[in-house]
Design a protein around this motif. Structure first.
Motif, PDB file in Angstrom:
ATOM      1  N   HIS A  56       0.835  -1.204   0.000  1.00  0.00           N
ATOM      2  CA  HIS A  56       0.000   0.000   0.000  1.00  0.00           C
ATOM      3  C   HIS A  56       0.868   1.252   0.000  1.00  0.00           C
ATOM      4  O   HIS A  56       0.568   2.223  -0.702  1.00  0.00           O
ATOM      5  CB  HIS A  56      -0.946  -0.006   1.195  1.00  0.00           C
ATOM      6  CG  HIS A  56      -2.113  -0.922   1.011  1.00  0.00           C
ATOM      7  ND1 HIS A  56      -3.310  -0.715   1.636  1.00  0.00           N
ATOM      8  CD2 HIS A  56      -2.285  -2.041   0.265  1.00  0.00           C
ATOM      9  CE1 HIS A  56      -4.163  -1.666   1.281  1.00  0.00           C
ATOM     10  NE2 HIS A  56      -3.553  -2.486   0.462  1.00  0.00           N
ATOM     11  N   ARG A  57       1.948   1.237   0.763  1.00  0.00           N
ATOM     12  CA  ARG A  57       2.853   2.396   0.776  1.00  0.00           C
ATOM     13  C   ARG A  57       3.489   2.624  -0.590  1.00  0.00           C
ATOM     14  O   ARG A  57       3.678   3.768  -1.008  1.00  0.00           O
ATOM     15  CB  ARG A  57       3.939   2.200   1.840  1.00  0.00           C
ATOM     16  CG  ARG A  57       3.428   2.388   3.237  1.00  0.00           C
ATOM     17  CD  ARG A  57       4.520   2.175   4.251  1.00  0.00           C
ATOM     18  NE  ARG A  57       4.034   2.439   5.602  1.00  0.00           N
ATOM     19  CZ  ARG A  57       4.595   1.982   6.689  1.00  0.00           C
ATOM     20  NH1 ARG A  57       5.687   1.225   6.624  1.00  0.00           N
ATOM     21  NH2 ARG A  57       4.090   2.276   7.871  1.00  0.00           N
ATOM     22  N   LEU A  58       3.818   1.549  -1.275  1.00  0.00           N
ATOM     23  CA  LEU A  58       4.398   1.669  -2.611  1.00  0.00           C
ATOM     24  C   LEU A  58       3.423   2.358  -3.561  1.00  0.00           C
ATOM     25  O   LEU A  58       3.790   3.285  -4.288  1.00  0.00           O
ATOM     26  CB  LEU A  58       4.777   0.276  -3.134  1.00  0.00           C
ATOM     27  CG  LEU A  58       5.421   0.195  -4.508  1.00  0.00           C
ATOM     28  CD1 LEU A  58       6.745   0.954  -4.544  1.00  0.00           C
ATOM     29  CD2 LEU A  58       5.636  -1.255  -4.900  1.00  0.00           C
ATOM     30  N   VAL A  59       2.170   1.929  -3.554  1.00  0.00           N
ATOM     31  CA  VAL A  59       1.157   2.512  -4.434  1.00  0.00           C
ATOM     32  C   VAL A  59       0.860   3.960  -4.027  1.00  0.00           C
ATOM     33  O   VAL A  59       0.823   4.858  -4.875  1.00  0.00           O
ATOM     34  CB  VAL A  59      -0.133   1.668  -4.439  1.00  0.00           C
ATOM     35  CG1 VAL A  59      -1.242   2.368  -5.213  1.00  0.00           C
ATOM     36  CG2 VAL A  59       0.136   0.284  -5.026  1.00  0.00           C
ATOM     37  N   MET A  60       0.651   4.184  -2.744  1.00  0.00           N
ATOM     38  CA  MET A  60       0.325   5.545  -2.287  1.00  0.00           C
ATOM     39  C   MET A  60       1.495   6.505  -2.551  1.00  0.00           C
ATOM     40  O   MET A  60       1.282   7.669  -2.881  1.00  0.00           O
ATOM     41  CB  MET A  60      -0.055   5.532  -0.809  1.00  0.00           C
ATOM     42  CG  MET A  60      -1.350   4.775  -0.520  1.00  0.00           C
ATOM     43  SD  MET A  60      -2.791   5.381  -1.427  1.00  0.00           S
ATOM     44  CE  MET A  60      -3.049   6.940  -0.588  1.00  0.00           C
TER      45      MET A  60
END
Length: 85
Positions: A56-60
Motif C-alpha cells: 500500500h505504501r508503494l502505491v500511495m
C-alpha cells in the motif's frame, strides 16, 4: 459522490494509472471513482511475499504528487487493493 474542485487538466484516472506504472512496471491497474475519491486495484509480481502495508505504501507513494495541495485531483483513496500476480 461529492464535488471536489481541482485545477488538474486531463483524466485523473489515467494520471493515477500512469503514476503507478512508473513505479511498478508490471502492474495491472483498475481505477474507478471520481469527484476526488477513487478505488484502486493493483496486481503485480512486485507484491509477492511482501506485507500488505508495504504494498500500500508503494502505491500511495506513486500517487502522492496527485494528492498534494488544496486543489489536488485526488482527495482520497477510498479502497486500495494490492494483489500479487
Amino acid at each position: 459522490m461529492s464535488v471536489h474542485l481541482t485545477t488538474f487538466e486531463g483524466s485523473v484516472t489515467t494520471a493515477i494509472r500512469d503514476a503507478i506504472l512508473q513505479r511498478i512496471d508490471d502492474a495491472e491497474i483498475e481505477v474507478s471513482g471520481g469527484g476526488g475519491h477513487f478505488n484502486i486495484v493493483v496486481r503485480s509480481g512486485a507484491f509477492t511475499g511482501r506485507p500488505m502495508l508495504q504494498n500500500h505504501r508503494l502505491v500511495m507513494g506513486a500517487i502522492a504528487h496527485l494528492m498534494e495541495g488544496e486543489s489536488a485531483p485526488v482527495h482520497a483513496v477510498d479502497k486500495l487493493q494490492t494483489l500479487a500476480k
